[in-house]
Design a protein around this motif. Structure first.
Motif, PDB file in Angstrom:
ATOM      1  N   GLN A   1     -42.140  42.797 -24.613  1.00 46.73           N
ATOM      2  CA  GLN A   1     -42.699  43.714 -25.525  1.00 46.73           C
ATOM      3  C   GLN A   1     -41.688  43.940 -26.690  1.00 46.73           C
ATOM      4  O   GLN A   1     -42.028  44.770 -27.652  1.00 46.73           O
ATOM      5  N   LYS A   2     -40.607  43.592 -26.563  1.00 51.60           N
ATOM      6  CA  LYS A   2     -39.483  43.914 -27.431  1.00 51.60           C
ATOM      7  C   LYS A   2     -38.966  42.594 -28.300  1.00 51.60           C
ATOM      8  O   LYS A   2     -38.089  42.707 -28.864  1.00 51.60           O
ATOM      9  N   LEU A   3     -39.895  41.519 -28.147  1.00 48.69           N
ATOM     10  CA  LEU A   3     -39.299  40.220 -28.742  1.00 48.69           C
ATOM     11  C   LEU A   3     -39.167  40.304 -29.906  1.00 48.69           C
ATOM     12  O   LEU A   3     -40.199  40.654 -30.873  1.00 48.69           O
ATOM     13  N   ASP A   4     -38.192  39.952 -30.807  1.00 54.98           N
ATOM     14  CA  ASP A   4     -38.052  39.898 -32.386  1.00 54.98           C
ATOM     15  C   ASP A   4     -37.939  38.484 -32.776  1.00 54.98           C
ATOM     16  O   ASP A   4     -38.191  38.355 -33.914  1.00 54.98           O
ATOM     17  N   MET A   5     -37.674  37.615 -31.816  1.00 57.45           N
ATOM     18  CA  MET A   5     -37.365  36.318 -32.578  1.00 57.45           C
ATOM     19  C   MET A   5     -37.865  35.112 -31.384  1.00 57.45           C
ATOM     20  O   MET A   5     -37.410  35.296 -30.147  1.00 57.45           O
ATOM     21  N   LEU A   6     -38.965  34.218 -31.626  1.00 61.09           N
ATOM     22  CA  LEU A   6     -39.318  33.176 -30.558  1.00 61.09           C
ATOM     23  C   LEU A   6     -39.295  31.901 -31.276  1.00 61.09           C
ATOM     24  O   LEU A   6     -39.814  31.478 -32.527  1.00 61.09           O
TER      25      LEU A   6
ATOM     26  N   LEU B   1     -41.627  40.608 -32.814  1.00 60.76           N
ATOM     27  CA  LEU B   1     -41.336  39.378 -33.793  1.00 60.76           C
ATOM     28  C   LEU B   1     -40.916  39.725 -35.018  1.00 60.76           C
ATOM     29  O   LEU B   1     -41.320  38.900 -35.994  1.00 60.76           O
ATOM     30  N   LYS B   2     -40.384  40.796 -35.336  1.00 64.92           N
ATOM     31  CA  LYS B   2     -39.735  41.206 -36.722  1.00 64.92           C
ATOM     32  C   LYS B   2     -38.901  40.263 -37.301  1.00 64.92           C
ATOM     33  O   LYS B   2     -38.993  40.318 -38.611  1.00 64.92           O
ATOM     34  N   ASP B   3     -38.224  39.336 -36.524  1.00 63.32           N
ATOM     35  CA  ASP B   3     -37.241  38.414 -37.074  1.00 63.32           C
ATOM     36  C   ASP B   3     -38.016  37.039 -37.179  1.00 63.32           C
ATOM     37  O   ASP B   3     -37.403  35.900 -37.556  1.00 63.32           O
ATOM     38  N   GLY B   4     -39.160  37.111 -36.737  1.00 68.22           N
ATOM     39  CA  GLY B   4     -40.063  35.660 -36.974  1.00 68.22           C
ATOM     40  C   GLY B   4     -40.370  34.951 -35.794  1.00 68.22           C
ATOM     41  O   GLY B   4     -39.556  34.951 -34.639  1.00 68.22           O
TER      42      GLY B   4
ATOM     43  N   ASN C   1     -50.331  36.640 -38.020  1.00 64.68           N
ATOM     44  CA  ASN C   1     -49.152  37.015 -37.862  1.00 64.68           C
ATOM     45  C   ASN C   1     -48.333  35.983 -38.963  1.00 64.68           C
ATOM     46  O   ASN C   1     -47.107  35.719 -38.774  1.00 64.68           O
ATOM     47  N   GLU C   2     -49.277  35.659 -39.915  1.00 66.23           N
ATOM     48  CA  GLU C   2     -48.536  34.558 -40.711  1.00 66.23           C
ATOM     49  C   GLU C   2     -47.428  35.067 -41.422  1.00 66.23           C
ATOM     50  O   GLU C   2     -46.559  34.188 -41.875  1.00 66.23           O
ATOM     51  N   ASP C   3     -47.136  36.463 -41.826  1.00 62.54           N
ATOM     52  CA  ASP C   3     -45.876  36.854 -42.548  1.00 62.54           C
ATOM     53  C   ASP C   3     -44.772  36.668 -41.639  1.00 62.54           C
ATOM     54  O   ASP C   3     -43.571  36.730 -42.388  1.00 62.54           O
ATOM     55  N   LYS C   4     -44.872  36.433 -40.373  1.00 67.01           N
ATOM     56  CA  LYS C   4     -43.620  36.326 -39.543  1.00 67.01           C
ATOM     57  C   LYS C   4     -43.351  34.676 -39.353  1.00 67.01           C
ATOM     58  O   LYS C   4     -42.447  34.411 -38.340  1.00 67.01           O
ATOM     59  N   MET C   5     -44.021  33.748 -40.042  1.00 64.43           N
ATOM     60  CA  MET C   5     -44.201  32.462 -39.329  1.00 64.43           C
ATOM     61  C   MET C   5     -43.060  31.830 -40.464  1.00 64.43           C
ATOM     62  O   MET C   5     -43.055  31.861 -41.542  1.00 64.43           O
ATOM     63  N   PHE C   6     -42.163  30.912 -39.852  1.00 63.56           N
ATOM     64  CA  PHE C   6     -41.070  30.045 -40.460  1.00 63.56           C
ATOM     65  C   PHE C   6     -41.708  28.782 -40.587  1.00 63.56           C
ATOM     66  O   PHE C   6     -42.339  28.069 -39.558  1.00 63.56           O
ATOM     67  N   PHE C   7     -41.227  27.926 -41.325  1.00 63.57           N
ATOM     68  CA  PHE C   7     -41.178  26.382 -41.452  1.00 63.57           C
ATOM     69  C   PHE C   7     -42.816  26.225 -41.583  1.00 63.57           C
ATOM     70  O   PHE C   7     -43.112  25.217 -40.701  1.00 63.57           O
ATOM     71  N   ARG C   8     -43.629  26.834 -42.367  1.00 62.85           N
ATOM     72  CA  ARG C   8     -45.251  26.402 -42.030  1.00 62.85           C
ATOM     73  C   ARG C   8     -45.236  25.250 -42.651  1.00 62.85           C
ATOM     74  O   ARG C   8     -46.399  24.459 -42.129  1.00 62.85           O
ATOM     75  N   ASN C   9     -44.586  24.687 -43.511  1.00 67.89           N
ATOM     76  CA  ASN C   9     -44.788  23.498 -43.815  1.00 67.89           C
ATOM     77  C   ASN C   9     -44.417  22.223 -43.170  1.00 67.89           C
ATOM     78  O   ASN C   9     -44.849  21.057 -43.474  1.00 67.89           O
TER      79      ASN C   9
END
Length: 354
Positions: A267-272, A297-300, A324-332
């Motif tokens: 429940q407190k995961l900031d980064m995965l 997932l505030k850090d993505g 949650n797309e605003d938290k997604m990295f490396f979408r390309n």
């Protein structure tokens, strides 16, 4: 998103640093600052002498070549660094006479073993850094008086296996770094008594599986690094319960299967980070608990460089990505590997079209 992706680069395996790693860098910075002060005062340091500084708390000693390792140490020594000497062994009584020692840094030597009596004279030790040595095992009983030890760094050694008995006596351990060894498996019950542990780094080993009870002891874990191993499956209960886990790195493994309830209690995961695995699909319900709370997932998150098969089996993932797309990295770099009609398309774009 470019700024987010630039931020994410700091979490790549080559650049990610644990809390323990930062402590080590801080020690080097302090060493250089002290050296600068001595030079600025017009005192020419003796190249064969260790750098010694004193404070109301005690003496700090830093030795690096070409300095000569002292045969005796001030009785009030609280910090000792003996690094880059390529030492293969140290006398069992090396720490005799410094009962107040709190930090010991022995990185970048070639230590092959330690005496079971090595730490007996220093029961107040809180930090032990053995980075980049040649240890293949630890003697049972090494930590029998080390109830105050909070940070243990065994990074970059030659450990191929561990025995739970090697760590007996570590009642206050908060940070354990076993990264960049050759570990292929871990024994059951290894961490069962480590209730205070905050960070666990097992990255860049050769682990194919993990014992189901690995995390049943450290229930206050905040950071777990498992990247750079050979894990193939993430089971249902490995991460349960981990109510305080904030950073989870599973990238650069061989994960092809993740159980539906694997993230249920995070429940407190900031980064995965699940990037660079072998994931083609994920079960419905996997993402149910993630991305809902305000800070979750505030850090993505990163699921890039997986061979995703973009069919109806990813419907649950599609809905979650859009939310949650605003938290997604490396979408390309998060693209479909199949079916043929969608091969090479961005996973997020496919998700948005559904």
């Amino acid at each position: 998103m470019e700024k987010r992706e630039a931020t994410m680069s700091s979490w790549n395996p080559e650049r990610k640093q644990s809390l323990v790693g930062w402590d080590s860098h801080l020690s080097r910075i302090l060493f250089l600052l002290l050296l600068f002060v001595v030079s600025a005062q017009g005192v020419t340091p003796n190249p064969e002498a260790c750098l010694v500084s004193s404070s109301v708390n005690g003496s700090s000693i830093s030795c690096q070549p070409p300095a000569q390792i002292p045969k005796s140490l001030p009785a009030d020594t609280i910090f000792l660094a003996v690094e880059f000497f390529n030492l293969t062994q140290l006398p069992a009584d090396f720490l005799q006479g410094v009962p107040n020692l709190q930090e010991l840094h022995l990185s970048s030597n070639q230590l092959e073993n330690l005496s079971p009596k090595f730490l007996l004279p220093v029961p107040q030790l809180t930090v032990l850094d053995l980075t980049h040595n040649s240890l293949t095992r630890l003697p049972p009983g090494l930590f029998r008086v080390s109830a105050a030890l909070c940070t243990l760094v065994l990074k970059e050694n030659q450990l191929k296996f561990l025995e739970a008995s090697w760590l007996h006596g570590l009642k206050a351990l908060q940070h354990l770094d076993l990264s960049e060894n050759q570990l292929q498996s871990l024994p059951p019950g290894l961490l069962e008594n480590f209730t205070n542990m905050l960070t666990l780094d097992l990255s860049n080993n050769q682990l194919q599986t993990l014992p189901p009870d690995l995390l049943r002891g450290p229930l206050n874990l905040e950071r777990l690094r498992l990247e750079g191993n050979r894990l193939q499956v993430l089971g249902e209960r490995l991460l349960a319960p981990q109510p305080k886990l904030r950073y989870l790195f599973l990238n650069d493994n061989r994960l092809a299967s993740v159980a539906a309830g694997a993230f249920r209690d995070l429940q407190k995961l900031d980064m995965l980070d699940l990037s660079n695995n072998l994931l083609t699909t994920v079960p419905t319900g996997l993402w149910t608990s993630l991305g809902k709370a305000a800070r979750n997932l505030k850090d993505g998150f990163d699921i890039s460089s997986n061979p995703w098969i973009c069919d109806q089996n990813l419907a649950d993932l599609y809905r979650w990505l859009v939310a949650n797309e605003d938290k997604m990295f490396f979408r390309n770099h998060t693209r479909c590997a199949g079916p043929e009609a969608l091969k090479g398309q961005m996973l997020l774009a496919v998700a948005e079209s559904h």
